[in-house]
Scaffold this active site. Structure first.
Site, PDB file in Angstrom:
ATOM      1  N   GLY A 162      60.752  96.750  89.716  1.00 42.33           N
ATOM      2  CA  GLY A 162      59.601  96.022  89.736  1.00 42.33           C
ATOM      3  C   GLY A 162      59.442  94.932  88.969  1.00 42.33           C
ATOM      4  O   GLY A 162      58.714  93.873  89.161  1.00 42.33           O
ATOM      5  N   ASN A 163      59.866  95.121  87.655  1.00 46.13           N
ATOM      6  CA  ASN A 163      59.728  93.804  86.678  1.00 46.13           C
ATOM      7  C   ASN A 163      60.466  92.614  86.935  1.00 46.13           C
ATOM      8  O   ASN A 163      60.184  91.650  86.482  1.00 46.13           O
ATOM      9  CB  ASN A 163      60.177  94.460  85.259  1.00 46.13           C
ATOM     10  CG  ASN A 163      61.820  94.641  85.182  1.00 46.13           C
ATOM     11  OD1 ASN A 163      62.245  95.207  86.068  1.00 46.13           O
ATOM     12  ND2 ASN A 163      62.330  94.282  84.252  1.00 46.13           N
ATOM     13  N   LYS A 205      54.067 110.716  97.133  1.00 41.52           N
ATOM     14  CA  LYS A 205      54.016 109.307  96.713  1.00 41.52           C
ATOM     15  C   LYS A 205      52.682 108.834  96.929  1.00 41.52           C
ATOM     16  O   LYS A 205      52.389 108.487  97.897  1.00 41.52           O
ATOM     17  CB  LYS A 205      55.061 108.679  97.334  1.00 41.52           C
ATOM     18  CG  LYS A 205      55.181 107.421  97.226  1.00 41.52           C
ATOM     19  CD  LYS A 205      56.276 106.987  96.086  1.00 41.52           C
ATOM     20  CE  LYS A 205      56.153 105.644  95.766  1.00 41.52           C
ATOM     21  NZ  LYS A 205      56.741 105.122  94.266  1.00 41.52           N
ATOM     22  N   LYS A 243      63.712 102.962  96.720  1.00 44.68           N
ATOM     23  CA  LYS A 243      64.253 101.814  96.945  1.00 44.68           C
ATOM     24  C   LYS A 243      65.711 101.871  96.413  1.00 44.68           C
ATOM     25  O   LYS A 243      66.935 101.520  96.842  1.00 44.68           O
ATOM     26  CB  LYS A 243      63.810 100.478  96.322  1.00 44.68           C
ATOM     27  CG  LYS A 243      63.844 100.354  94.921  1.00 44.68           C
ATOM     28  CD  LYS A 243      64.431  99.392  94.292  1.00 44.68           C
ATOM     29  CE  LYS A 243      64.491  99.229  92.693  1.00 44.68           C
ATOM     30  NZ  LYS A 243      63.942 100.173  91.968  1.00 44.68           N
ATOM     31  N   LYS A 253      67.446 106.826  90.152  1.00 40.59           N
ATOM     32  CA  LYS A 253      68.286 105.798  90.146  1.00 40.59           C
ATOM     33  C   LYS A 253      69.739 106.278  89.769  1.00 40.59           C
ATOM     34  O   LYS A 253      70.766 106.329  90.312  1.00 40.59           O
ATOM     35  CB  LYS A 253      67.993 105.084  88.744  1.00 40.59           C
ATOM     36  CG  LYS A 253      66.720 103.994  89.145  1.00 40.59           C
ATOM     37  CD  LYS A 253      66.572 103.149  87.882  1.00 40.59           C
ATOM     38  CE  LYS A 253      64.988 102.746  87.750  1.00 40.59           C
ATOM     39  NZ  LYS A 253      64.814 101.804  89.022  1.00 40.59           N
TER      40      LYS A 253
HETATM   41  P1  ADP Z   1      62.048 100.283  88.390  1.00 40.47           P
HETATM   42  O1  ADP Z   1      60.732  99.414  88.810  1.00 40.47           O
HETATM   43  O2  ADP Z   1      62.919  99.345  87.942  1.00 40.47           O
HETATM   44  O3  ADP Z   1      62.423 101.151  89.663  1.00 40.47           O
HETATM   45  P2  ADP Z   1      60.943 102.395  87.224  1.00 40.47           P
HETATM   46  O4  ADP Z   1      59.853 102.672  86.214  1.00 40.47           O
HETATM   47  O5  ADP Z   1      60.922 103.236  88.282  1.00 40.47           O
HETATM   48  O6  ADP Z   1      61.561 100.942  87.118  1.00 40.47           O
HETATM   49  O7  ADP Z   1      62.202 102.977  86.200  1.00 40.47           O
HETATM   50  C1  ADP Z   1      62.338 102.647  84.701  1.00 40.47           C
HETATM   51  C2  ADP Z   1      61.794 103.488  83.832  1.00 40.47           C
HETATM   52  O8  ADP Z   1      62.565 104.961  84.000  1.00 40.47           O
HETATM   53  C3  ADP Z   1      61.930 103.289  82.453  1.00 40.47           C
HETATM   54  O9  ADP Z   1      60.932 101.986  81.932  1.00 40.47           O
HETATM   55  C4  ADP Z   1      61.516 104.416  81.773  1.00 40.47           C
HETATM   56  O10 ADP Z   1      60.138 104.533  81.164  1.00 40.47           O
HETATM   57  C5  ADP Z   1      62.007 105.628  82.739  1.00 40.47           C
HETATM   58  N1  ADP Z   1      62.669 106.615  82.309  1.00 40.47           N
HETATM   59  C6  ADP Z   1      62.703 107.913  82.657  1.00 40.47           C
HETATM   60  N2  ADP Z   1      63.546 108.564  82.221  1.00 40.47           N
HETATM   61  C7  ADP Z   1      64.401 107.903  81.507  1.00 40.47           C
HETATM   62  C8  ADP Z   1      65.497 108.188  80.959  1.00 40.47           C
HETATM   63  N3  ADP Z   1      66.371 109.176  80.598  1.00 40.47           N
HETATM   64  N4  ADP Z   1      66.191 106.953  80.437  1.00 40.47           N
HETATM   65  C9  ADP Z   1      65.578 105.753  80.292  1.00 40.47           C
HETATM   66  N5  ADP Z   1      64.593 105.388  80.912  1.00 40.47           N
HETATM   67  C10 ADP Z   1      63.940 106.599  81.486  1.00 40.47           C
HETATM   68 MG    MG Z   2      61.139 102.763  90.571  1.00 38.47          MG
END
Ligand code: ADP
Ligand code: MG
Length: 320
Positions: free
Chosen positions: A15-16, A133, A221, A283
């Site tokens: 998203g960022n 969701k 995604k 991820k």
């Molecule tokens: P994106 O938009 O890139 O998909 P998300 O918010 O879905 O972003 O995923 C990234 C976030 O996952 C990070 O900002 C963090 O807060 C969170 N997160 C959850 N568990 C973990 C972990 N074990 N290590 C690092 N980040 C984590």
């Molecule tokens: Mg995400």
């Protein structure tokens, strides 16, 4: 190096890369973020990587769903599959335009295009029975109940103690197949940079007569990006988010960033619950699947570390 020797990277942008959390999401703000993201993509291109880009669409789809809702007195609202297609177009356009401009300034002509992408899901995916969701606007209880009755929406209380605590929830089924992956492949073979499977793709299911029908659902995604990466035989699956590493003991005093790890180690940490569902969880799941299916490596890191991570110097790198 000829095109065939170059590594093919599928890049999943978080998203960022398009909208920062604190921003409203104006066109100017989004273009500015896309510019910063494209600087990194241009560096990867200069290093000789072949690129396929995929991206999230949460904020953009949310905005469009509000526009459908608010505009329905004037014009017919569009369903979620069409809203998904709209976001692929708008985000794809921003990347095409910005990347083309960067390359033009360097005197390079590289074909760049976006593929409106459908992603096949299973009709009997368990998530259809228990959608989780949240999407679109927030509602009061009265509004939520009306939508439930009139439109059959599944609504859930997602935030206690606020004026509008209800939201529509939709299923998030597993992606099975990228319908347009042969088109993506053909374009990559023709040396193009392709943007595909945006927002996890438009979810479709196969009907009994074999035709495909769009669904009101949202595909993760990062998971869809893995399927795309597998189907085009990518070498590397690069997931770019807002943190430099996946961490174990996330948020605890003994938190530790993960560097280069094996699939077996990643699976162990995943099973131990170190990665939160809905963010880092999918991820790591997607990264593991890619390497298990024969990919060389998956990387999870932040946008600004992308180039270093491809060089093995940064990020969480998952290998066999
Ligand atoms: P994106 O938009 O890139 O998909 P998300 O918010 O879905 O972003 O995923 C990234 C976030 O996952 C990070 O900002 C963090 O807060 C969170 N997160 C959850 N568990 C973990 C972990 N074990 N290590 C690092 N980040 C984590
Ligand atoms: Mg995400």
């Amino acid at each position: 190096m000829n095109n065939e020797d170059k590594k093919l990277v599928v890049i999943a942008l978080g998203g960022n890369a398009i909208k920062q959390a604190h921003e409203k999401g104006t066109a100017e703000e989004q273009f500015k973020n896309v510019e910063i993201t494209c600087e990194q993509l241009v560096k990867m291109n200069a290093l000789g990587y072949k690129l396929i880009i995929t991206h999230g669409n949460g904020p953009q789809a949310g905005t469009l769903l509000i526009q459908q809702e608010e505009g329905k007195k004037l014009v017919p609202p569009m369903p979620m599959d069409i809203v998904g297609a709209m976001t692929q177009g708008q985000i794809g356009y921003m990347f095409q335009n910005t990347l083309q401009n960067y390359f033009m300034q360097k005197g390079k002509t590289i074909p760049i295009t976006t593929i409106v992408t459908q992603v096949l899901v299973k009709e009997d995916d368990p998530d259809f029975n228990d959608p989780s969701k949240p999407v679109g606007p927030f509602y009061t209880e009265e509004e939520a109940m009306k939508l439930k009755e009139e439109k059959g929406y599944i609504v859930k209380l997602v935030k206690p103690n606020v004026d509008k605590p209800w939201r529509r929830v939709v299923p998030s089924p597993e992606p099975i197949k990228i319908v347009e992956s042969n088109c993506v492949q053909a374009l990559v073979d023709a040396h193009a940079i392709v943007i595909a499977s945006g927002g996890g793709g438009i979810p479709v299911m196969k009907k009994s007569d074999g035709t495909l029908a769009g669904l009101e659902a949202v595909i993760d995604k990062d998971k869809a990006g893995n399927i795309l990466a597998q189907e085009v035989n990518a070498d590397i699956y690069l997931i770019l988010t807002d943190v430099e590493n996946a961490k174990i003991n996330f948020g605890k005093p003994e938190e530790k960033p993960l560097g280069k790890i094996t699939v077996a180690e990643a699976e162990k940490y995943l099973a131990e619950g170190h990665f939160l569902a809905g963010s880092m969880g999918p991820k790591v799941t997607a990264a593991i699947r890619f390497v298990k299916a024969g990919g060389e490596k998956s990387i999870i890191t932040s946008l600004s570390n992308a180039v270093d991570a491809l060089d093995g110097k940064s990020g969480t790198i998952i290998v066999k």
